[in-house]
Enzyme design. Structure first.
Site, mmCIF file in Angstrom:
data_model
loop_
_atom_site.group_PDB
_atom_site.id
_atom_site.type_symbol
_atom_site.label_atom_id
_atom_site.label_comp_id
_atom_site.label_asym_id
_atom_site.label_seq_id
_atom_site.Cartn_x
_atom_site.Cartn_y
_atom_site.Cartn_z
ATOM 1 N N CYS A 39 0.842 -1.173 0.000
ATOM 2 C CA CYS A 39 0.000 0.000 0.000
ATOM 3 C C CYS A 39 0.890 1.240 0.000
ATOM 4 O O CYS A 39 2.106 1.159 0.204
ATOM 5 C CB CYS A 39 -0.945 0.031 1.205
ATOM 6 S SG CYS A 39 -2.319 1.176 0.885
ATOM 7 N N CYS A 45 -0.191 4.177 1.751
ATOM 8 C CA CYS A 45 -0.582 5.141 2.793
ATOM 9 C C CYS A 45 0.514 5.403 3.824
ATOM 10 O O CYS A 45 0.555 6.472 4.428
ATOM 11 C CB CYS A 45 -1.864 4.695 3.479
ATOM 12 S SG CYS A 45 -1.827 3.017 4.093
ATOM 13 N N CYS A 66 -4.283 5.781 0.309
ATOM 14 C CA CYS A 66 -3.714 4.512 -0.186
ATOM 15 C C CYS A 66 -3.417 4.536 -1.676
ATOM 16 O O CYS A 66 -2.933 3.557 -2.240
ATOM 17 C CB CYS A 66 -4.664 3.367 0.153
ATOM 18 S SG CYS A 66 -5.018 3.203 1.914
ATOM 19 N N LYS A 113 -12.640 -5.372 1.863
ATOM 20 C CA LYS A 113 -12.036 -4.619 2.967
ATOM 21 C C LYS A 113 -12.916 -3.404 3.225
ATOM 22 O O LYS A 113 -13.165 -2.597 2.332
ATOM 23 C CB LYS A 113 -10.635 -4.188 2.602
ATOM 24 C CG LYS A 113 -10.029 -3.246 3.619
ATOM 25 C CD LYS A 113 -8.615 -2.906 3.263
ATOM 26 C CE LYS A 113 -8.057 -1.899 4.249
ATOM 27 N NZ LYS A 113 -6.646 -1.597 3.936
ATOM 28 N N ARG A 163 -3.118 2.367 12.620
ATOM 29 C CA ARG A 163 -2.739 3.686 12.082
ATOM 30 C C ARG A 163 -1.806 4.403 13.052
ATOM 31 O O ARG A 163 -0.879 5.087 12.637
ATOM 32 C CB ARG A 163 -3.990 4.502 11.760
ATOM 33 C CG ARG A 163 -4.798 3.879 10.623
ATOM 34 C CD ARG A 163 -6.062 4.642 10.299
ATOM 35 N NE ARG A 163 -6.792 3.987 9.206
ATOM 36 C CZ ARG A 163 -7.970 4.405 8.761
ATOM 37 N NH1 ARG A 163 -8.566 5.448 9.291
ATOM 38 N NH2 ARG A 163 -8.573 3.765 7.771
ATOM 39 N N ARG A 222 -11.265 7.141 4.169
ATOM 40 C CA ARG A 222 -11.057 6.140 3.102
ATOM 41 C C ARG A 222 -12.386 5.535 2.638
ATOM 42 O O ARG A 222 -12.427 4.460 2.055
ATOM 43 C CB ARG A 222 -10.107 5.045 3.608
ATOM 44 C CG ARG A 222 -8.728 5.621 3.930
ATOM 45 C CD ARG A 222 -7.657 4.606 4.236
ATOM 46 N NE ARG A 222 -6.370 5.282 4.349
ATOM 47 C CZ ARG A 222 -5.428 4.970 5.234
ATOM 48 N NH1 ARG A 222 -5.643 3.968 6.064
ATOM 49 N NH2 ARG A 222 -4.305 5.643 5.294
ATOM 50 N N LYS A 266 -11.763 -8.379 5.403
ATOM 51 C CA LYS A 266 -11.143 -7.609 6.484
ATOM 52 C C LYS A 266 -11.999 -6.406 6.833
ATOM 53 O O LYS A 266 -12.435 -5.670 5.948
ATOM 54 C CB LYS A 266 -9.783 -7.122 5.998
ATOM 55 C CG LYS A 266 -9.108 -6.158 6.914
ATOM 56 C CD LYS A 266 -7.905 -5.577 6.209
ATOM 57 C CE LYS A 266 -7.267 -4.526 7.068
ATOM 58 N NZ LYS A 266 -6.157 -3.886 6.346
ATOM 59 N N SER A 308 -6.335 -4.660 13.992
ATOM 60 C CA SER A 308 -5.783 -4.112 15.231
ATOM 61 C C SER A 308 -6.848 -3.763 16.253
ATOM 62 O O SER A 308 -6.733 -4.077 17.443
ATOM 63 C CB SER A 308 -4.954 -2.874 14.901
ATOM 64 O OG SER A 308 -5.756 -1.908 14.204
ATOM 65 N N TYR A 350 -2.931 -10.772 15.285
ATOM 66 C CA TYR A 350 -1.835 -10.393 16.183
ATOM 67 C C TYR A 350 -1.763 -11.366 17.366
ATOM 68 O O TYR A 350 -0.834 -11.312 18.160
ATOM 69 C CB TYR A 350 -2.065 -8.955 16.679
ATOM 70 C CG TYR A 350 -2.124 -7.957 15.553
ATOM 71 C CD1 TYR A 350 -3.349 -7.480 15.071
ATOM 72 C CD2 TYR A 350 -0.973 -7.508 14.916
ATOM 73 C CE1 TYR A 350 -3.422 -6.589 14.015
ATOM 74 C CE2 TYR A 350 -1.038 -6.607 13.851
ATOM 75 C CZ TYR A 350 -2.266 -6.156 13.409
ATOM 76 O OH TYR A 350 -2.331 -5.280 12.357
HETATM 77 N N1 LIG Z 1 -3.502 0.124 3.766
HETATM 78 C C1 LIG Z 1 -4.409 0.400 4.770
HETATM 79 C C2 LIG Z 1 -4.033 -0.133 6.146
HETATM 80 C C3 LIG Z 1 -5.188 -0.883 6.690
HETATM 81 C C4 LIG Z 1 -6.305 -0.127 7.331
HETATM 82 C C5 LIG Z 1 -6.334 1.370 7.185
HETATM 83 O O1 LIG Z 1 -5.521 2.039 7.813
HETATM 84 O O2 LIG Z 1 -7.176 1.847 6.431
HETATM 85 C C6 LIG Z 1 -4.853 -2.120 7.476
HETATM 86 C C7 LIG Z 1 -3.541 -2.721 7.069
HETATM 87 N N2 LIG Z 1 -3.735 -3.509 5.904
HETATM 88 C C8 LIG Z 1 -5.005 -1.970 8.980
HETATM 89 C C9 LIG Z 1 -4.817 -3.344 9.647
HETATM 90 C C10 LIG Z 1 -5.121 -3.313 11.132
HETATM 91 O O3 LIG Z 1 -5.861 -2.415 11.576
HETATM 92 O O4 LIG Z 1 -4.623 -4.202 11.820
HETATM 93 ZN ZN LIG Z 2 -3.213 1.932 2.651
#
Ligand SMILES: NCC[C@H](CC(=O)O)[C@@H](CN)CCC(=O)O
Ligand SMILES: [Zn+2]
Length: 328
Positions: free
Chosen positions: A121, A123, A131, A198, A208, A220, A251, A278, A317
């Site tokens: 990505c 971002c 992104c 997603k 983040r 987003r 996701k 997360s 995690y």
């Molecule tokens: N590329 C975007 C990152 C994205 C979510 C976001 O910040 O919008 C995820 C990573 N693939 C977050 C994953 C997480 O929260 O664990």
């Molecule tokens: Zn991203």
């Protein structure tokens, strides 16, 4: 008592209770998301993600060796650069001296059997925090975004990644990455795991914080799916499978079990990943800390739902914990 009324005979023993689960968690199903810092000697705890840290290249061996010994079989890398020159196109994303490319090479050399996936990505590397690349008015500029994402994915494949996983959600990036992999001789060497469904979730906050990847303006919602968009998710899953995805991902996971189930039905011949993000991880920990349940029991119960829905690969995690819990 009528015979058909009696079910309890089928699960009165711990072993017969196990047999009731059509699919049980194994270590091979666990993919561990890890954060790679551009400070080579970093080992910085992430306050919002219990027990998780940002790791520098020089600390990876000490971090991963005990986990590999316990049966860790796959990781997915997230670069979390704190000292790079972010710009409109995320130039540092495929910096050959950047954290991700250096980590791919290091991990491949240290742990030849460990499966290395890379999140793809922009971002973490763009100065606007989105992104993809943007039009002057701040909206997503799809064509150059898709081209740039494919460039970055190819650079990770060239560095030795077994798998690239674009989490950007740009329309058409799966086809673009697949084309780039094939045209450069990686079509049969690098797996393409698509974050297909997603959602624009509230559950990404801790990530983040960890990655410094929050958008500098707006949100987003114009490229991550609306949480209520089951039809969009079904269409995205089918589109990505048709564009060449080797693995389909949903996701977040816990609030989207119906989407995991849809993906299992729509793409039954693909491995199906789900990402316990997360915020989900932090939520399960928070409940345990509040005394609502035992952490281990809730972690397993949360994953049972994903397995029931049809997931065959779980990004979580909790991976280090599960490596211990599955042995005891
Ligand atoms: N590329 C975007 C990152 C994205 C979510 C976001 O910040 O919008 C995820 C990573 N693939 C977050 C994953 C997480 O929260 O664990
Ligand atoms: Zn991203």
């Amino acid at each position: 008592m009528d015979i058909s009324s009696i079910l309890q005979g089928g699960y009165q023993h711990p072993l017969s209770r196990q047999w009731q689960s059509k699919r049980q968690l194994t270590k091979a199903m666990l993919m561990y998301p890890i954060f790679i810092s551009d400070d080579p000697d970093a080992s910085q705890l992430i306050a919002t993600l219990p027990g998780q840290s940002r790791w520098g290249i020089n600390k990876l061996e000490g971090f991963l060796a005990p986990l590999v010994k316990k049966g860790l079989q796959s990781v997915i890398l997230f670069g979390v650069p704190m000292n790079c020159n972010k710009d409109y196109r995320g130039t540092p994303a495929d910096d050959k001296e950047g954290p991700v490319i250096l980590a791919i090479k290091k991990i491949r050399s240290l742990f030849p059997d460990l499966y290395v996936a890379c999140d793809v990505c922009l971002c973490e590397y763009t100065d606007h925090g989105h992104c993809g690349l943007l039009h002057p008015d701040g909206t997503i500029n799809t064509a150059p975004s898709v081209e740039r994402i494919a460039e970055v994915a190819l650079s990770y494949a060239r560095a030795g990644a077994h798998c690239v996983a674009p989490s950007d959600m740009m329309d058409g990036r799966i086809k673009s990455i697949k084309r780039a992999l094939i045209d450069n001789g990686f079509g049969n060497k690098c797996t393409l795991m698509a974050y297909s469904a997603k959602f624009a979730s509230s559950l990404y906050g801790p990530f983040r914080d960890a990655a410094g990847s929050a958008p500098s303006f707006g949100n987003r919602k114009c490229y991550q799916l609306p949480p209520g968009g089951r039809g969009l998710a079904r269409r995205a899953i089918q589109r990505d499978a048709a564009e060449g995805a080797d693995i389909i991902m949903v996701k977040p996971a816990m609030p989207y079990l119906d989407i995991i189930s849809d993906a299992a039905q729509l793409t039954p011949d693909h491995p199906l990943a789900c990402y316990q993000v997360s915020g989900e991880f932090a939520m399960v920990h928070a409940g345990a800390a509040a005394g609502v349940y035992a952490l281990r029991d809730m972690a397993f119960e949360s994953v049972d739902g994903m397995l029931r829905a049809g997931a065959t690969l779980i990004l979580t995690y909790f991976t280090p914990d599960f490596l211990d819990w599955l042995d005891n």
